[in-house]
Write an enzyme that holds these catalytic residues in place. Structure first.
Site, PDB file in Angstrom:
ATOM      1  N   TYR A  56       3.028 -12.155   4.081  1.00 34.27           N
ATOM      2  CA  TYR A  56       1.766 -11.945   4.815  1.00 34.27           C
ATOM      3  C   TYR A  56       2.001 -11.768   6.311  1.00 34.27           C
ATOM      4  CZ  TYR A  56      -0.860 -12.385   0.581  1.00 34.27           C
ATOM      5  OH  TYR A  56      -1.350 -12.123  -0.673  1.00 34.27           O
TER       6      TYR A  56
ATOM      7  N   CYS B 219      -1.478 -28.226   8.618  1.00 36.14           N
ATOM      8  CA  CYS B 219      -2.868 -28.561   8.959  1.00 36.14           C
ATOM      9  C   CYS B 219      -2.852 -29.933   9.651  1.00 36.14           C
ATOM     10  CB  CYS B 219      -3.691 -28.632   7.662  1.00 36.14           C
ATOM     11  SG  CYS B 219      -5.352 -29.260   7.877  1.00 36.14           S
TER      12      CYS B 219
ATOM     13  N   HIS C  95     -12.191 -10.477  -0.271  1.00 39.11           N
ATOM     14  CA  HIS C  95     -10.856 -10.902  -0.706  1.00 39.11           C
ATOM     15  C   HIS C  95     -10.093 -11.621   0.404  1.00 39.11           C
ATOM     16  CE1 HIS C  95     -10.847  -7.688  -4.134  1.00 39.11           C
ATOM     17  NE2 HIS C  95     -11.526  -8.780  -4.449  1.00 39.11           N
TER      18      HIS C  95
ATOM     19  N   GLU D 195      -9.607  10.885  -5.264  1.00 44.31           N
ATOM     20  CA  GLU D 195      -9.469  10.922  -6.743  1.00 44.31           C
ATOM     21  C   GLU D 195     -10.675  10.231  -7.369  1.00 44.31           C
ATOM     22  OE1 GLU D 195      -4.797   9.692  -7.059  1.00 44.31           O
ATOM     23  OE2 GLU D 195      -6.187   8.422  -5.962  1.00 44.31           O
TER      24      GLU D 195
HETATM   25  P1  OAD Z   1      -6.288   0.699  -4.920  1.00 44.85           P
HETATM   26  O1  OAD Z   1      -4.926   0.936  -4.400  1.00 44.85           O
HETATM   27  O2  OAD Z   1      -6.470   0.190  -6.324  1.00 44.85           O
HETATM   28  O3  OAD Z   1      -7.163   2.030  -4.803  1.00 44.85           O
HETATM   29  C1  OAD Z   1      -7.111   2.752  -3.598  1.00 44.85           C
HETATM   30  C2  OAD Z   1      -8.046   3.921  -3.767  1.00 44.85           C
HETATM   31  O4  OAD Z   1      -8.115   4.582  -2.521  1.00 44.85           O
HETATM   32  C3  OAD Z   1      -7.566   4.924  -4.805  1.00 44.85           C
HETATM   33  O5  OAD Z   1      -8.631   5.177  -5.685  1.00 44.85           O
HETATM   34  C4  OAD Z   1      -7.228   6.164  -3.991  1.00 44.85           C
HETATM   35  O6  OAD Z   1      -7.619   7.355  -4.668  1.00 44.85           O
HETATM   36  C5  OAD Z   1      -8.099   5.970  -2.775  1.00 44.85           C
HETATM   37  N1  OAD Z   1      -7.590   6.630  -1.576  1.00 44.85           N
HETATM   38  C6  OAD Z   1      -6.319   6.904  -1.244  1.00 44.85           C
HETATM   39  N2  OAD Z   1      -6.280   7.537  -0.045  1.00 44.85           N
HETATM   40  C7  OAD Z   1      -7.571   7.628   0.384  1.00 44.85           C
HETATM   41  C8  OAD Z   1      -8.208   8.175   1.541  1.00 44.85           C
HETATM   42  N3  OAD Z   1      -7.494   8.755   2.512  1.00 44.85           N
HETATM   43  N4  OAD Z   1      -9.564   8.106   1.631  1.00 44.85           N
HETATM   44  C9  OAD Z   1     -10.291   7.522   0.647  1.00 44.85           C
HETATM   45  N5  OAD Z   1      -9.757   6.980  -0.474  1.00 44.85           N
HETATM   46  C10 OAD Z   1      -8.416   7.046  -0.590  1.00 44.85           C
HETATM   47  O7  OAD Z   1      -6.984  -0.299  -3.904  1.00 44.85           O
HETATM   48  P2  OAD Z   1      -8.313  -1.097  -4.120  1.00 44.85           P
HETATM   49  O8  OAD Z   1      -9.209  -0.411  -5.104  1.00 44.85           O
HETATM   50  O9  OAD Z   1      -8.873  -1.430  -2.785  1.00 44.85           O
HETATM   51  O10 OAD Z   1      -7.200  -7.397  -4.545  1.00 44.85           O
HETATM   52  O11 OAD Z   1      -7.785  -2.467  -4.793  1.00 44.85           O
HETATM   53  C11 OAD Z   1      -8.753  -3.467  -5.053  1.00 44.85           C
HETATM   54  C12 OAD Z   1      -8.084  -4.777  -5.037  1.00 44.85           C
HETATM   55  O12 OAD Z   1      -6.939  -4.765  -5.912  1.00 44.85           O
HETATM   56  C13 OAD Z   1      -7.515  -5.178  -3.699  1.00 44.85           C
HETATM   57  O13 OAD Z   1      -8.479  -5.727  -2.857  1.00 44.85           O
HETATM   58  C14 OAD Z   1      -6.503  -6.230  -4.116  1.00 44.85           C
HETATM   59  C15 OAD Z   1      -5.877  -5.505  -5.266  1.00 44.85           C
HETATM   60  O14 OAD Z   1      -5.372  -6.350  -6.191  1.00 44.85           O
HETATM   61  C16 OAD Z   1      -6.787  -8.607  -4.015  1.00 44.85           C
HETATM   62  O15 OAD Z   1      -5.905  -8.650  -3.177  1.00 44.85           O
HETATM   63  C17 OAD Z   1      -7.496  -9.797  -4.539  1.00 44.85           C
HETATM   64 ZN    ZN Z   2      -5.943 -30.040   5.863  1.00 41.94          ZN
END
Ligand code: OAD
Ligand code: ZN
Length: 241
Positions: free
Chosen positions: A62, A147, A115, A214
């Site tokens: 992180y 902490c 998240h 997509e």
């Molecule tokens: P993903 O990596 O699953 O999806 C990213 C999306 O962004 C895809 O559908 C791409 O097509 C799209 N994309 C890529 N480039 C882009 C652009 N320039 N403009 C617009 N869209 C674009 O990421 P998330 O859906 O955000 O959870 O993932 C959801 C969650 O899964 C995250 O928050 C994380 C992960 O596990 C936790 O960390 C709890």
């Molecule tokens: Zn504490």
């Protein structure tokens, strides 16, 4: 010229963003990194089990994401949402799955990180000490921040298997929106991927839009899909008439 998302003067707008909106700022999406986050498997760095097993590795991961996010800058999609918020005021609500601070740095204010947030830390024992802003990097083996209660500090991130934050507020905002705009999320992770379904269930008057290059897994649920990279198409989509 991209499709227009028309928003009436009194209409409430609910926006959901995912990793895709930060892609043009140089931050990798989850699926593009095919399940590997900078060489680490999810279960090595983003689960409560990973934290128990190797907290130093989790903090190194992180810290590296903090370093990357500090070097990134908001792109035109982040700015377009901040402009829309300045136009709509309290009729605008932004829920993001992202943990970076690019929405804030673009000027968004009415924002909820479901998240968690990369630049915040908290007590691993939830002893009552508040979540606090933390830009520090913890990269050396020996440094696990503590902490006041003596327990370890952890990243304020929702790990796999943990509950998303702010769901009461999110449901309330979905229940009163007229327009939902979902940007840059693959529609694979729940509950975020269900938000569009919840909005549609309220009635045909709720209009739902997806913006991304997509089709997401939940594409069929949207009134309209506007295909394109958010930084390129969103400013036009949201431009006032
Ligand atoms: P993903 O990596 O699953 O999806 C990213 C999306 O962004 C895809 O559908 C791409 O097509 C799209 N994309 C890529 N480039 C882009 C652009 N320039 N403009 C617009 N869209 C674009 O990421 P998330 O859906 O955000 O959870 O993932 C959801 C969650 O899964 C995250 O928050 C994380 C992960 O596990 C936790 O960390 C709890
Ligand atoms: Zn504490």
């Amino acid at each position: 010229m991209s499709a227009k998302i028309d928003i009436g003067a009194e209409e409430r707008v609910f926006v959901l963003t995912g990793a895709g909106i930060s892609a043009e700022s140089g931050l990798p999406t989850f699926r593009d990194s095919n399940g590997l986050w900078s060489g680490h498997r999810v279960d090595e760095v983003a689960t409560p089990e990973a934290w128990k097993k190797n907290p130093e590795l989790v903090w190194r991961f992180y810290s590296m994401r903090r370093r990357e996010a500090m070097q990134a800058v908001p792109n035109p999609a982040h700015h377009a949402l901040a402009v829309l918020e300045s136009r709509l005021g309290q009729n605008f609500f932004l829920c993001t799955q992202n943990v970076d601070d690019l929405h804030e740095r673009a000027g968004s204010r009415n924002l909820l990180h479901m998240h968690g947030e990369l630049f915040s830390s908290r007590c691993e024992d939830d002893c009552g000490e508040p979540v606090f802003p933390d830009q520090n990097l913890y990269e050396s083996e020996s440094v696990i921040p503590r902490c006041k209660c003596g327990a370890r500090l952890r990243p304020h991130i929702v790990w796999f298997g943990e509950c998303p934050l702010g769901m009461d507020r999110i449901m309330h905002e979905i229940d009163r929106c007229h327009v939902m705009i979902v940007i840059g999320t693959s529609g694979n992770v729940h509950p975020a991927a269900s938000f569009v379904h919840w909005a549609r269930q309220r009635g045909p008057w709720v209009r739902t839009y997806y913006v991304g290059p997509e089709l997401p897994a939940n594409a069929a649920a949207f009134t309209e899909v506007i295909q394109g990279r958010a930084g390129e198409v969103l400013p036009d989509c949201l431009r006032e008439k």
